[in-house]
Design an enzyme around this catalytic site. Sequence first.
Site, PDB file in Angstrom:
ATOM      1  N   HIS A  43      -9.297  -1.906  18.486  1.00 33.95           N
ATOM      2  CA  HIS A  43      -8.924  -0.600  17.942  1.00 33.95           C
ATOM      3  C   HIS A  43     -10.174   0.055  17.375  1.00 33.95           C
ATOM      4  CE1 HIS A  43      -6.449   2.522  16.296  1.00 33.95           C
ATOM      5  NE2 HIS A  43      -6.726   2.219  15.044  1.00 33.95           N
TER       6      HIS A  43
ATOM      7  N   GLY B 248       0.851  -1.188   0.000  1.00 35.26           N
ATOM      8  CA  GLY B 248       0.000   0.000   0.000  1.00 35.26           C
ATOM      9  C   GLY B 248       0.883   1.233   0.000  1.00 35.26           C
TER      10      GLY B 248
ATOM     11  N   ARG C 241     -10.934   5.044   5.820  1.00 39.10           N
ATOM     12  CA  ARG C 241     -12.206   5.466   6.405  1.00 39.10           C
ATOM     13  C   ARG C 241     -12.534   6.890   5.973  1.00 39.10           C
ATOM     14  NH1 ARG C 241     -13.626   5.761  12.625  1.00 39.10           N
ATOM     15  NH2 ARG C 241     -11.473   6.428  12.728  1.00 39.10           N
TER      16      ARG C 241
ATOM     17  N   GLY D 214      -0.137   4.585  -0.142  1.00 43.05           N
ATOM     18  CA  GLY D 214      -0.886   5.812   0.108  1.00 43.05           C
ATOM     19  C   GLY D 214      -0.162   6.712   1.086  1.00 43.05           C
TER      20      GLY D 214
ATOM     21  N   ILE E 131      -1.966  -2.596   9.434  1.00 41.15           N
ATOM     22  CA  ILE E 131      -2.507  -1.296   9.836  1.00 41.15           C
ATOM     23  C   ILE E 131      -3.935  -1.109   9.309  1.00 41.15           C
ATOM     24  CG2 ILE E 131      -2.159   1.218   9.705  1.00 41.15           C
ATOM     25  CD1 ILE E 131       0.782   0.800   9.476  1.00 41.15           C
ATOM     26  N   THR E 132      -4.310  -1.909   8.324  1.00 43.31           N
ATOM     27  CA  THR E 132      -5.612  -1.774   7.669  1.00 43.31           C
ATOM     28  C   THR E 132      -6.773  -1.933   8.651  1.00 43.31           C
ATOM     29  OG1 THR E 132      -4.629  -2.699   5.660  1.00 43.31           O
ATOM     30  CG2 THR E 132      -7.028  -2.633   5.767  1.00 43.31           C
ATOM     31  N   ASN E 133      -7.777  -1.069   8.536  1.00 37.15           N
ATOM     32  CA  ASN E 133      -8.967  -1.132   9.387  1.00 37.15           C
ATOM     33  C   ASN E 133     -10.114  -1.875   8.704  1.00 37.15           C
ATOM     34  OD1 ASN E 133      -8.285   0.221  11.830  1.00 37.15           O
ATOM     35  ND2 ASN E 133      -8.242   2.159  10.723  1.00 37.15           N
TER      36      ASN E 133
ATOM     37  N   ARG F 297     -15.435   1.917  11.279  1.00 33.04           N
ATOM     38  CA  ARG F 297     -14.467   0.902  10.866  1.00 33.04           C
ATOM     39  C   ARG F 297     -15.195  -0.358  10.401  1.00 33.04           C
ATOM     40  NH1 ARG F 297     -11.388   3.391  15.074  1.00 33.04           N
ATOM     41  NH2 ARG F 297      -9.331   4.003  14.338  1.00 33.04           N
TER      42      ARG F 297
END
Length: 322
Positions: A176, A10, A83, A12, A119-121, A89
């Site tokens: 989280h 990723g 998000r 971004g 780290i992805t939600n 989430r």
Amino acid sequence: MARDKIALIGSGQIGGTLAHMIGLKELGDVVLFDIAEGVPQGKALDIAESSPVDGFDANFTGANSYEAIEGASVVIVTAGVPRKPGMSRDDLLSINLKVMEQVGAGIKKYAPDAFVICITNPLDAMVWALQKASGMPAKKVVGMAGVLDSARFRYFLADEFNVSVEDVTAFVLGGHGDTMVPLVKYSTVAGIPLPDLVKMGWTSQARLDEIVDRTRNGGAEIVNLLKTGSAFYAPAASAIAMAESYLRDKKRVLPVAAYLNGEYGVKDMYVGVPVVIGAKGVERIVEIEMAGKDREAFDKSVGAVQGLVDACKKIAPDLLGR
């Protein structure tokens, strides 16, 4: 001695920030991966061109094929849909679950010995899915959650007391999300527990409760301010702390989303708890005592994570067979 290879899935905002921080800390060479052609290549070149100014030596490569991550020591996964305002989430679940299945397959094939940070939600469900999809040992797959949430809690406390963030310690456990559990009892300023600081008149219990609530909503606060994305500086810094502890065998005690198999009364789930991260991955899970409202809040948080995992199982039942 060859430098470690760190793969970023990723490219971004978080991926680019991670790459730059890895360079500044000289943690290793970087491979930026993304499905968008040109994006990882462009960011890799841009960061590489900053190295003479910043004074670091590292190789940066951009790629659109998983072959490029082959042999990586660490893989940090940020791929997925971010998000947006008004989006919980949980709303991200079905979209990002498919992404985790693809990423897991890529890691399994090309970097099966890596330490993987997700780290992805929605984080707790995604790291669970990533571990299942990759088939990697649970101690080598973790989620970045508690380090970030604790950092937010620490910053808010330091700001409240007008002291250095370095002198504030704090633990945030659980999922989280909105049900996370900032533990006031285990949070201190220069070793002085927060309840004692209330007694000393440094703050009030009501103000402390407000800070706890702000911590729980820390991610949403930034999403609402940015309007076009979510946080990336603090999440990247948090993942770097985890990666560095692994690569340099620092054995730091960090709150992360770790796989629990009986600890805290939880089985086959990823939940935020303190762990020791060293060269073997998660080397120890630290079980701290919780009672009363803290335990109730933790159990509620676990229940929320369980709901997300159950939803994952319904959407992708084949994950369970891996």
